[in-house]
Scaffold this active site. Sequence first.
Site, PDB file in Angstrom:
ATOM      1  N   TYR A  42     -17.127  16.399 -14.801  1.00  0.00           N
ATOM      2  CA  TYR A  42     -17.700  15.256 -14.762  1.00  0.00           C
ATOM      3  C   TYR A  42     -18.799  15.250 -13.421  1.00  0.00           C
ATOM      4  O   TYR A  42     -18.757  15.797 -12.315  1.00  0.00           O
ATOM      5  CB  TYR A  42     -16.543  14.249 -14.487  1.00  0.00           C
ATOM      6  CG  TYR A  42     -17.001  12.798 -14.344  1.00  0.00           C
ATOM      7  CD1 TYR A  42     -17.828  11.907 -15.391  1.00  0.00           C
ATOM      8  CD2 TYR A  42     -16.532  12.164 -13.241  1.00  0.00           C
ATOM      9  CE1 TYR A  42     -18.237  10.726 -15.168  1.00  0.00           C
ATOM     10  CE2 TYR A  42     -16.952  10.783 -12.985  1.00  0.00           C
ATOM     11  CZ  TYR A  42     -17.813  10.182 -13.915  1.00  0.00           C
ATOM     12  OH  TYR A  42     -18.253   8.788 -13.807  1.00  0.00           O
ATOM     13  N   LYS A  90      -9.632   5.550 -18.643  1.00  0.00           N
ATOM     14  CA  LYS A  90      -9.902   5.949 -20.243  1.00  0.00           C
ATOM     15  C   LYS A  90      -8.768   5.884 -21.179  1.00  0.00           C
ATOM     16  O   LYS A  90      -8.223   4.920 -21.254  1.00  0.00           O
ATOM     17  CB  LYS A  90     -10.484   7.597 -20.441  1.00  0.00           C
ATOM     18  CG  LYS A  90     -11.470   7.850 -19.147  1.00  0.00           C
ATOM     19  CD  LYS A  90     -12.608   6.993 -19.361  1.00  0.00           C
ATOM     20  CE  LYS A  90     -13.823   7.063 -18.399  1.00  0.00           C
ATOM     21  NZ  LYS A  90     -13.626   7.207 -16.739  1.00  0.00           N
ATOM     22  N   ASP A 139      -8.001  18.098 -14.309  1.00  0.00           N
ATOM     23  CA  ASP A 139      -8.534  16.947 -14.885  1.00  0.00           C
ATOM     24  C   ASP A 139      -8.310  16.732 -16.412  1.00  0.00           C
ATOM     25  O   ASP A 139      -9.134  17.430 -17.096  1.00  0.00           O
ATOM     26  CB  ASP A 139      -9.822  16.569 -14.333  1.00  0.00           C
ATOM     27  CG  ASP A 139     -10.240  15.102 -14.844  1.00  0.00           C
ATOM     28  OD1 ASP A 139      -9.645  14.728 -15.715  1.00  0.00           O
ATOM     29  OD2 ASP A 139     -11.480  14.558 -14.185  1.00  0.00           O
ATOM     30  N   ARG A 181       0.838  -1.219   0.112  1.00  0.00           N
ATOM     31  CA  ARG A 181      -0.108   0.013   0.076  1.00  0.00           C
ATOM     32  C   ARG A 181       0.884   1.151  -0.001  1.00  0.00           C
ATOM     33  O   ARG A 181       0.504   2.325  -0.571  1.00  0.00           O
ATOM     34  CB  ARG A 181      -1.008   0.179   1.421  1.00  0.00           C
ATOM     35  CG  ARG A 181      -1.893   1.310   1.357  1.00  0.00           C
ATOM     36  CD  ARG A 181      -2.877   1.245   2.099  1.00  0.00           C
ATOM     37  NE  ARG A 181      -2.584   0.429   3.592  1.00  0.00           N
ATOM     38  CZ  ARG A 181      -2.118   0.786   4.527  1.00  0.00           C
ATOM     39  NH1 ARG A 181      -1.809   2.364   4.542  1.00  0.00           N
ATOM     40  NH2 ARG A 181      -2.113   0.366   5.653  1.00  0.00           N
TER      41      ARG A 181
HETATM   42  C1  PLP Z   1     -13.466  13.777 -16.973  1.00  0.00           C
HETATM   43  C2  PLP Z   1     -13.722  12.419 -15.967  1.00  0.00           C
HETATM   44  N1  PLP Z   1     -12.955  12.683 -14.744  1.00  0.00           N
HETATM   45  C3  PLP Z   1     -13.054  11.389 -13.842  1.00  0.00           C
HETATM   46  C4  PLP Z   1     -13.726  10.161 -14.266  1.00  0.00           C
HETATM   47  C5  PLP Z   1     -13.701   9.275 -13.307  1.00  0.00           C
HETATM   48  O1  PLP Z   1     -12.807   8.072 -13.368  1.00  0.00           O
HETATM   49  P1  PLP Z   1     -13.100   6.531 -13.052  1.00  0.00           P
HETATM   50  O2  PLP Z   1     -14.332   6.299 -13.607  1.00  0.00           O
HETATM   51  O3  PLP Z   1     -11.790   6.161 -13.451  1.00  0.00           O
HETATM   52  O4  PLP Z   1     -13.243   6.781 -11.487  1.00  0.00           O
HETATM   53  C6  PLP Z   1     -14.209  10.166 -15.521  1.00  0.00           C
HETATM   54  C7  PLP Z   1     -15.033   9.072 -15.695  1.00  0.00           C
HETATM   55  O5  PLP Z   1     -15.890   9.143 -16.549  1.00  0.00           O
HETATM   56  C8  PLP Z   1     -14.210  11.280 -16.462  1.00  0.00           C
HETATM   57  O6  PLP Z   1     -14.993  11.201 -17.515  1.00  0.00           O
END
Ligand code: PLP
Length: 397
Positions: free
Chosen positions: A115, A212, A187, A62
């Site tokens: 998101y 992604k 992000d 961890r």
């Molecule tokens: C722009 C964005 N940030 C964060 C996330 C969250 O990622 P995760 O599903 O890997 O937790 C997503 C998920 O679709 C996303 O589109």
Amino acid sequence: MKQIRPQFELSTTAVSQGRRFAGSGPRPIVDAIYTSVNFDLDDDDYRDIQETGGERSWYYSRNRNPTVESVEEKIAALEGAESAVLFSSGMAAITTTLLSLVPPGGTLVAAEELYGETSAFLRQQFSDFGRTVRFVAVDDLAEWKRQLADSPSLIFVESLSNPMLRLANLTALASLAHDVGAKAVVDATFTPPPMLKPLEHGFDVVLHSATKYLNGHSDVTAGVASGKKETIDLVRQSSVVFGSTLLPQGAALLDRGLKTLVIRTERACLNAEIIADYLESKSGVEAVTHPTIGSYADRDLADELGLKGAAIVTFCVSGGDDRASRLIADLSVIHEASSLGSVESLACLPSRTSHSAVSEGQRQQLGILPGTIRLSVGIEDSSDLLEDLEAALQITS
Ligand SMILES: Cc1ncc(COP(=O)(O)O)c(C=O)c1O
């Protein structure tokens, strides 16, 4: 391979025979996956644990794991960062980073265009942790300046918004944040390193849902934060305590995906450009959003930041959400699925997935009109994708 002494009992042999040690035996081209949670300790390890908290020694996965760490180093190098830390998901990366860099009592100024789950975390839970958040439209620089007047701890934006692909003015926002001593976090899930390098535009930390594009094969959930070592060390400390670390098996899958990141994203961006062009020429398609389309709202900014394409095409069909739903149900090469950034093309209705909790009025404000489809373009042959779309558009016309 270490041979254990033959006098050990069968159960000891069953547990211990065959352990591999780095530096001896085979020299594989692909890294071995270190699944071990525990590592044998010696005096040097104890000294390091005492002096640095274990920065140089392996003792518990961890805290540190060789497989995870080698992928962190790769991602840091891709981002042009000093350091990176991996997480078990994109949401783990976002929540851990924001809670690490905004102290209790501190304030975060975030873009409105986020998101859904990030927005829910900030609107519903962030204050439970003793932090405050305010929201600003990503393109309203005058309002950002006003909201930064009381020196918040941090600003947070997405590089390219979902699903309308509004591009954040990273250079201007980082400079406004730094003027008041705030850090800037982005992000950049929609724009992995071949498309955009936010740290080059002054941002302090770049986050990804590595689920992604970075992984790209829809077979691992992961997240990552990259930046200066000092900043990432703070985030890492929280990650270790929150237990949001990534499994080595997940890191190894991510590593395999990363090996093809550049060619995958180049191909997907090219396919997206071809599809955006095609959709723009179709009757029954009312609007197309993609950085290569003439009407793209942030075209000049895209040139300024050196955005190298996008593999998402958002388009709006006449006939509203009913026709849009029938259309994506009629696709056969393109999957009806809500994620993005994979080798397979995926289509969904934001009004029924990412923005289902948002009122219709708010959706209209964001430009998500009835009939809007988000298409995450994959690496299939573009002719098959075009045929798939053509057939579905005809059946539903
Ligand atoms: C722009 C964005 N940030 C964060 C996330 C969250 O990622 P995760 O599903 O890997 O937790 C997503 C998920 O679709 C996303 O589109």
